[in-house]
Design a protein around this motif. Sequence first.
Motif, mmCIF file in Angstrom:
data_model
loop_
_atom_site.group_PDB
_atom_site.id
_atom_site.type_symbol
_atom_site.label_atom_id
_atom_site.label_comp_id
_atom_site.label_asym_id
_atom_site.label_seq_id
_atom_site.Cartn_x
_atom_site.Cartn_y
_atom_site.Cartn_z
ATOM 1 N N GLY A 60 0.825 -1.200 0.000
ATOM 2 C CA GLY A 60 0.000 0.000 0.000
ATOM 3 C C GLY A 60 0.857 1.246 0.000
ATOM 4 N N CYS A 61 0.301 2.342 0.501
ATOM 5 C CA CYS A 61 0.983 3.643 0.489
ATOM 6 C C CYS A 61 1.124 4.164 1.918
ATOM 7 C CB CYS A 61 0.184 4.651 -0.340
ATOM 8 S SG CYS A 61 -0.040 4.174 -2.069
ATOM 9 N N PRO A 120 -4.143 0.883 2.131
ATOM 10 C CA PRO A 120 -4.166 -0.110 1.049
ATOM 11 C C PRO A 120 -4.270 0.517 -0.340
ATOM 12 C CG PRO A 120 -6.303 0.010 2.086
ATOM 13 C CD PRO A 120 -5.390 0.865 2.917
ATOM 14 N N VAL A 121 -3.903 -0.280 -1.340
ATOM 15 C CA VAL A 121 -4.014 0.133 -2.737
ATOM 16 C C VAL A 121 -5.472 0.465 -3.062
ATOM 17 C CG1 VAL A 121 -3.762 -0.631 -5.130
ATOM 18 C CG2 VAL A 121 -2.002 -1.187 -3.440
ATOM 19 N N ARG A 132 -9.655 29.668 3.998
ATOM 20 C CA ARG A 132 -8.543 29.196 3.176
ATOM 21 C C ARG A 132 -9.094 28.327 2.051
ATOM 22 N NH1 ARG A 132 -6.813 30.041 8.143
ATOM 23 N NH2 ARG A 132 -4.680 30.784 8.556
ATOM 24 N N GLU A 133 -8.409 28.331 0.948
ATOM 25 C CA GLU A 133 -8.847 27.613 -0.246
ATOM 26 C C GLU A 133 -7.752 26.637 -0.664
ATOM 27 O OE1 GLU A 133 -11.873 27.253 -3.377
ATOM 28 O OE2 GLU A 133 -11.835 28.327 -1.459
ATOM 29 N N LEU A 134 -8.165 25.421 -1.054
ATOM 30 C CA LEU A 134 -7.188 24.416 -1.472
ATOM 31 C C LEU A 134 -6.694 24.704 -2.876
ATOM 32 C CD1 LEU A 134 -5.828 21.702 -0.619
ATOM 33 C CD2 LEU A 134 -7.631 20.573 -1.941
ATOM 34 N N ASP A 135 -5.392 24.677 -3.039
ATOM 35 C CA ASP A 135 -4.756 24.829 -4.355
ATOM 36 C C ASP A 135 -4.018 23.536 -4.656
ATOM 37 O OD1 ASP A 135 -3.750 26.485 -6.670
ATOM 38 O OD2 ASP A 135 -1.839 25.946 -5.728
ATOM 39 N N GLY A 136 -4.394 22.866 -5.712
ATOM 40 C CA GLY A 136 -3.784 21.585 -6.046
ATOM 41 C C GLY A 136 -4.781 20.451 -5.905
ATOM 42 N N PRO A 137 -4.349 19.204 -6.079
ATOM 43 C CA PRO A 137 -5.258 18.058 -6.015
ATOM 44 C C PRO A 137 -5.985 17.959 -4.681
ATOM 45 C CG PRO A 137 -3.139 17.412 -6.942
ATOM 46 C CD PRO A 137 -2.962 18.795 -6.416
ATOM 47 N N ARG A 138 -7.279 17.739 -4.738
ATOM 48 C CA ARG A 138 -8.071 17.570 -3.516
ATOM 49 C C ARG A 138 -8.094 16.113 -3.072
ATOM 50 N NH1 ARG A 138 -11.604 20.486 -0.712
ATOM 51 N NH2 ARG A 138 -11.373 22.193 -2.216
ATOM 52 N N VAL A 139 -8.137 15.190 -4.028
ATOM 53 C CA VAL A 139 -8.205 13.756 -3.722
ATOM 54 C C VAL A 139 -6.981 13.063 -4.299
ATOM 55 C CG1 VAL A 139 -9.521 11.624 -4.065
ATOM 56 C CG2 VAL A 139 -10.731 13.785 -3.701
ATOM 57 N N ARG A 140 -6.392 12.177 -3.500
ATOM 58 C CA ARG A 140 -5.268 11.363 -3.963
ATOM 59 C C ARG A 140 -5.608 9.895 -3.735
ATOM 60 N NH1 ARG A 140 -0.717 14.609 -4.908
ATOM 61 N NH2 ARG A 140 -0.791 16.646 -3.883
ATOM 62 N N LYS A 141 -5.162 9.042 -4.652
ATOM 63 C CA LYS A 141 -5.467 7.621 -4.596
ATOM 64 C C LYS A 141 -4.183 6.817 -4.504
ATOM 65 C CE LYS A 141 -8.144 4.118 -7.119
ATOM 66 N NZ LYS A 141 -9.002 3.886 -8.309
ATOM 67 N N CYS A 142 -4.201 5.774 -3.695
ATOM 68 C CA CYS A 142 -3.031 4.907 -3.539
ATOM 69 C C CYS A 142 -2.910 3.979 -4.737
ATOM 70 C CB CYS A 142 -3.144 4.093 -2.243
ATOM 71 S SG CYS A 142 -1.749 2.968 -1.971
ATOM 72 N N LEU A 143 -1.737 4.000 -5.398
ATOM 73 C CA LEU A 143 -1.492 3.176 -6.573
ATOM 74 C C LEU A 143 -0.781 1.883 -6.186
ATOM 75 C CD1 LEU A 143 -0.289 5.962 -9.024
ATOM 76 C CD2 LEU A 143 -2.599 5.021 -8.782
ATOM 77 N N ALA A 144 -0.789 0.933 -7.116
ATOM 78 C CA ALA A 144 -0.183 -0.370 -6.851
ATOM 79 C C ALA A 144 1.326 -0.299 -6.659
ATOM 80 C CB ALA A 144 -0.519 -1.332 -7.997
ATOM 81 N N GLY A 181 2.784 1.767 -4.762
ATOM 82 C CA GLY A 181 3.074 2.327 -3.452
ATOM 83 C C GLY A 181 3.136 3.842 -3.421
ATOM 84 N N MET A 182 2.756 4.496 -4.517
ATOM 85 C CA MET A 182 2.787 5.959 -4.595
ATOM 86 C C MET A 182 1.357 6.496 -4.666
ATOM 87 S SD MET A 182 6.002 6.799 -4.592
ATOM 88 C CE MET A 182 5.976 8.475 -5.204
ATOM 89 N N TRP A 183 1.156 7.717 -4.129
ATOM 90 C CA TRP A 183 -0.120 8.411 -4.260
ATOM 91 C C TRP A 183 -0.183 9.110 -5.612
ATOM 92 C CZ3 TRP A 183 -3.755 7.448 -0.729
ATOM 93 C CH2 TRP A 183 -3.364 7.026 0.549
ATOM 94 N N THR A 184 -1.370 9.275 -6.141
ATOM 95 C CA THR A 184 -1.520 9.953 -7.437
ATOM 96 C C THR A 184 -1.123 11.430 -7.333
ATOM 97 O OG1 THR A 184 -3.848 10.374 -6.901
ATOM 98 C CG2 THR A 184 -3.369 8.441 -8.252
ATOM 99 N N GLU A 185 -0.630 11.952 -8.457
ATOM 100 C CA GLU A 185 -0.307 13.374 -8.633
ATOM 101 C C GLU A 185 0.645 13.907 -7.557
ATOM 102 O OE1 GLU A 185 -3.616 15.764 -10.734
ATOM 103 O OE2 GLU A 185 -4.654 14.671 -9.124
#
Length: 456
Positions: A29-30, A58-59, A71-83, A85-89
């Motif tokens: 996992g990540c 987990p993946v 405050r306002e989010l700048d950049g990716p709001r959601v990240r997903k765990c890849l196979a 072992g890295m998060w997206t973006e």
Amino acid sequence: MAYSCSWALYGLSQGFRVSGHEGPNGLFGCRKIRPPPDGGIRYPGLTQEQIHSIEILPVAYEIEFVCRVNRELDGPRVRKCLANGMWTEMDKRSRCLRNCSALALKLENGHALTRDPSRAPVEGTIVQYRCNPGFILVGSSNLVCNKYGKWNTSKPICKVNRLPHSDKQTLYIGALFPMSGGWPGGQACLPAAQMALRDVNNRSDILRDYELQLIYHDSKCDPGKSTKYLYELLYNEPMKIVLMPGCSGVSTLVAEAARMWNLIVLSYGSSSPALSNRQRFPTFFRTHPSATLHNPTRVKLFKRWGWTKIATIQQTTEVFTSTLDDLEQRVKEAGIEISVRQSFLTDPGVAVKNLKRQDARIIVGLFYETEARKVFCEVYKEKLYGKKYVWFLIGWYADNWFKIQDNNINCTVQQMTEAVEGHLTTEILMVNPTNSRGISKMVSAARTRGGVALQL
């Protein structure tokens, strides 16, 4: 090779399936990542105890970044765990930036422009200012939001240009032009109005001691948005002597309010039959005829081709409802029956299905262009087109309106083209059929571009 492990190893509740890349400690996992300053991370499905106890997620698991108030989010709001072992973006940083006051995004008698108007202003946001014709900008032409949530300077203002070198008195006309929306007629009518003003201002035999200036906004053919602009036109300097709206819904709003100020309203593009009610709209005038003018032509065509039953589908707005009421009376007098009458507000899906269910064949459609694309996407899906069907539509839509990219429908251009094939339209003659000279000293034949003559 197969892998298995205990859920307790991750501190996760049942329902997760762990697989993928083997991490640094033999786990799959990540690894958890730090939240941005002034922000946090949401972990769906996990309790606070589980969040604090686990190190590896987990993946396919998704996390969501959130920010504190103001405050306002700048950049990716959601990240997903890849196979792997890295998060997206991970090449893109998620930051929580301070908000600057949104008041800077509005400018009386002018426009405030940003790269993304739908987003709240944050650190790095640049606002550029432009004044309406007849006004001059006093102050900085742009503002920048700094890291402290403050604008770098004061917002400018738009002041009336008094034209000190002219001995003419300026008269102001307030206008609402729909540059987009159900009827984007402002794209053509605004240049025409500006040409007319130039002609009048350059002549010595009309309003010799006065200069006409136009102050306008984009109404988007939306009565809700137009309410704000109407308020600005009425209460902000300079005083306007005439209001010029387009689109029937917008004109109805303006005309009902203008009577309270005894203010003349002159519409260049409003066809609602209801606007002919002089008691309701005593100060309203228009250069465009009522939409009921199409109905005698429609009835004559029905009789010529021997049709005794027709069906209708309309968008639920006053202009189309009153037009259809008039058509119903005319066809009744001609011995023709409206066997099916359907209406919709924003989604025509059910109405089109009902037309198909009740075996409608000759169908009159009354709706704005944006809704027409929705209707004919549904028409394609229900196969309500072809040799067995005849559609009567309004003739003032844009050329190739059914080919315009529209995120509100899920039909291709080819499907839309197939669905509208063979439809009939009625429209008012827009060009003077004679070559007699008008007030502008021009003739219609002299103002032709690309084969389309412009009425002058």
